[in-house]
Scaffold this motif. Structure first.
Motif, PDB file in Angstrom:
ATOM      1  N   GLY A   1       0.905  -1.361   0.063  1.00 49.46           N
ATOM      2  CA  GLY A   1       0.046   0.083   0.080  1.00 49.46           C
ATOM      3  C   GLY A   1       0.855   1.267   0.070  1.00 49.46           C
ATOM      4  N   VAL A   2       2.097   1.044  -0.010  1.00 50.11           N
ATOM      5  CA  VAL A   2       2.912   2.238  -0.028  1.00 50.11           C
ATOM      6  C   VAL A   2       3.938   2.119  -1.292  1.00 50.11           C
ATOM      7  N   MET A   3       4.289   3.339  -1.760  1.00 49.15           N
ATOM      8  CA  MET A   3       4.899   3.421  -2.984  1.00 49.15           C
ATOM      9  C   MET A   3       6.457   3.325  -2.548  1.00 49.15           C
ATOM     10  N   THR A   4       7.145   2.362  -3.152  1.00 48.86           N
ATOM     11  CA  THR A   4       8.482   2.308  -2.877  1.00 48.86           C
ATOM     12  C   THR A   4       9.395   3.056  -3.506  1.00 48.86           C
ATOM     13  N   PRO A   5      10.645   3.140  -3.150  1.00 44.13           N
ATOM     14  CA  PRO A   5      11.540   4.232  -3.823  1.00 44.13           C
ATOM     15  C   PRO A   5      11.808   3.811  -5.202  1.00 44.13           C
ATOM     16  N   GLU A   6      12.005   2.532  -5.596  1.00 42.40           N
ATOM     17  CA  GLU A   6      12.229   1.745  -6.572  1.00 42.40           C
ATOM     18  C   GLU A   6      10.995   2.139  -7.511  1.00 42.40           C
ATOM     19  N   GLU A   7       9.597   1.822  -7.164  1.00 44.85           N
ATOM     20  CA  GLU A   7       8.670   2.122  -8.012  1.00 44.85           C
ATOM     21  C   GLU A   7       8.501   3.894  -8.361  1.00 44.85           C
ATOM     22  N   ALA A   8       8.776   4.717  -7.328  1.00 41.35           N
ATOM     23  CA  ALA A   8       8.905   6.039  -7.649  1.00 41.35           C
ATOM     24  C   ALA A   8      10.056   6.209  -8.851  1.00 41.35           C
ATOM     25  N   ALA A   9      11.013   5.725  -8.770  1.00 47.70           N
ATOM     26  CA  ALA A   9      12.235   5.827  -9.816  1.00 47.70           C
ATOM     27  C   ALA A   9      11.581   5.305 -11.133  1.00 47.70           C
ATOM     28  N   LYS A  10      10.963   4.446 -11.035  1.00 52.11           N
ATOM     29  CA  LYS A  10      10.470   3.946 -12.507  1.00 52.11           C
ATOM     30  C   LYS A  10       9.455   4.865 -13.134  1.00 52.11           C
TER      31      LYS A  10
ATOM     32  N   LEU B   1       9.464   7.495 -16.669  1.00 49.18           N
ATOM     33  CA  LEU B   1       8.341   7.707 -17.587  1.00 49.18           C
ATOM     34  C   LEU B   1       8.064   9.126 -17.741  1.00 49.18           C
ATOM     35  N   ASP B   2       8.757  10.029 -17.305  1.00 48.70           N
ATOM     36  CA  ASP B   2       8.864  11.544 -17.282  1.00 48.70           C
ATOM     37  C   ASP B   2       7.550  12.081 -16.623  1.00 48.70           C
ATOM     38  N   LEU B   3       7.035  11.150 -15.365  1.00 45.07           N
ATOM     39  CA  LEU B   3       5.919  11.931 -14.971  1.00 45.07           C
ATOM     40  C   LEU B   3       6.443  12.737 -13.855  1.00 45.07           C
ATOM     41  N   SER B   4       5.645  13.932 -13.551  1.00 42.22           N
ATOM     42  CA  SER B   4       6.059  14.833 -12.687  1.00 42.22           C
ATOM     43  C   SER B   4       5.868  14.336 -11.326  1.00 42.22           C
ATOM     44  N   ASP B   5       6.684  15.102 -10.412  1.00 37.20           N
ATOM     45  CA  ASP B   5       6.592  14.570  -8.814  1.00 37.20           C
ATOM     46  C   ASP B   5       5.216  14.820  -8.354  1.00 37.20           C
ATOM     47  N   PRO B   6       4.415  15.933  -8.748  1.00 32.06           N
ATOM     48  CA  PRO B   6       3.158  15.963  -8.279  1.00 32.06           C
ATOM     49  C   PRO B   6       2.041  14.810  -8.476  1.00 32.06           C
ATOM     50  N   THR B   7       2.357  14.206  -9.838  1.00 23.78           N
ATOM     51  CA  THR B   7       1.587  13.257 -10.473  1.00 23.78           C
ATOM     52  C   THR B   7       2.063  12.053  -9.593  1.00 23.78           C
ATOM     53  N   ILE B   8       3.160  11.738  -9.370  1.00 25.99           N
ATOM     54  CA  ILE B   8       3.818  10.812  -8.662  1.00 25.99           C
ATOM     55  C   ILE B   8       3.284  10.857  -7.123  1.00 25.99           C
ATOM     56  N   ALA B   9       3.246  11.820  -6.602  1.00 24.11           N
ATOM     57  CA  ALA B   9       2.668  11.846  -5.240  1.00 24.11           C
ATOM     58  C   ALA B   9       1.234  11.743  -5.183  1.00 24.11           C
ATOM     59  N   HIS B  10       0.521  11.942  -6.269  1.00 27.23           N
ATOM     60  CA  HIS B  10      -0.888  11.561  -6.430  1.00 27.23           C
ATOM     61  C   HIS B  10      -1.115  10.315  -6.386  1.00 27.23           C
ATOM     62  N   ILE B  11      -0.332   9.707  -7.161  1.00 29.58           N
ATOM     63  CA  ILE B  11      -0.430   8.030  -7.469  1.00 29.58           C
ATOM     64  C   ILE B  11      -0.087   7.377  -6.315  1.00 29.58           C
ATOM     65  N   ALA B  12       0.885   7.775  -5.434  1.00 30.55           N
ATOM     66  CA  ALA B  12       1.324   7.224  -4.069  1.00 30.55           C
ATOM     67  C   ALA B  12       0.053   7.499  -2.995  1.00 30.55           C
ATOM     68  N   ASP B  13      -0.633   8.640  -3.189  1.00 30.46           N
ATOM     69  CA  ASP B  13      -1.679   8.901  -2.326  1.00 30.46           C
ATOM     70  C   ASP B  13      -2.839   7.816  -2.630  1.00 30.46           C
ATOM     71  N   GLU B  14      -3.045   7.726  -4.031  1.00 30.57           N
ATOM     72  CA  GLU B  14      -4.197   6.724  -4.305  1.00 30.57           C
ATOM     73  C   GLU B  14      -4.035   5.271  -3.768  1.00 30.57           C
ATOM     74  N   MET B  15      -2.622   4.988  -3.895  1.00 30.89           N
ATOM     75  CA  MET B  15      -2.414   3.749  -3.476  1.00 30.89           C
ATOM     76  C   MET B  15      -2.587   3.433  -2.013  1.00 30.89           C
ATOM     77  N   GLN B  16      -2.246   4.489  -1.015  1.00 31.85           N
ATOM     78  CA  GLN B  16      -2.336   4.539   0.266  1.00 31.85           C
ATOM     79  C   GLN B  16      -4.111   4.636   0.696  1.00 31.85           C
TER      80      GLN B  16
END
Length: 211
Positions: free
Chosen positions: A75-84, A88-103
């Motif tokens: 349920g928590v985005m790992t550093p490896e997943e965030a790096a992947k 893919l050229d996703l912005s940090d706000p988008t990655i943060a949103h994905i991590a929030d949805e996972m939680q």
């Protein structure tokens, strides 16, 4: 010392049945009701649904094994997943949103387990594999209930009606069985699955009418 992980399935085949069977029925009911009236050959229809059923069963089994494994970072985005994702050229706000949805998804999953009164137990590979196979088997069985009428009758209009009736009956019977297993009210539970099946059929009809 290694921390002992917990498995979320500890009530054996009953919990595996409750998780796998209805999803199998609903998925194949959905896809068959959408596609049976479309301009597909009989063989193409069969092949497509064998693929859908096989892939969905495999994904269900993978999810069940991961759930039984009780990963500490689940349920928590790992550093490896965030790096992947950054690759893919996703912005940090988008990655943060994905991590929030996972939680949020993890919190909802844990709430579901609590509502269904599924206890925890220490992780065991043998138990996890058995649970994975049983859940996959129940999922496959549910899917076949909706799909087999099409294998037995190449007049898909007739097969579609037969599949619909059998699937709804299977969901109602499943609701009764689940009420006996969990001690929940039989009428409320059977009506819930009847309503869920009806919503799936309605959604499949609406989608079929526009594609």
């Amino acid at each position: 010392m290694t921390k002992t992980q917990k498995a979320i399935r500890s009530s054996g085949w009953r919990t595996d049945l409750m998780i796998g069977f209805p999803d199998g029925v609903l998925l194949l009911l959905f896809t068959t009701q959408i596609l049976y009236s479309k301009n597909l050959t009989v063989q193409a229809f069969y092949t497509l649904h064998f693929i859908v059923l096989g892939v969905a069963t495999l994904l269900m089994m993978i999810a069940v094994f991961r759930a039984n494994r009780g990963e500490e970072d689940e349920g928590v985005m790992t550093p490896e997943e965030a790096a992947k994702l950054r690759n893919l050229d996703l912005s940090d706000p988008t990655i943060a949103h994905i991590a929030d949805e996972m939680q949020k998804d993890q919190a909802q999953w844990e709430a579901t387990l609590q509502a269904e009164e599924v206890p925890l137990r220490d992780f065991g590979l043998r138990h996890a594999i058995r649970s994975t196979l049983l859940t996959g088997g129940f999922f496959l069985l549910g899917g076949l209930i909706a799909f087999v009428p099409f294998l037995m009758q190449e007049d898909f209009s007739v097969a579609g009606r037969t599949s619909l009736v059998i699937s709804i009956l299977a969901l109602v019977v499943f609701g009764w069985v689940k009420s006996r297993i969990t001690g929940q009210r039989i009428i409320a539970l059977t009506m819930r699955y009847l309503l869920t099946g009806s919503v799936v059929v309605l959604a499949s009809y609406l989608i079929s009418s526009v594609i």
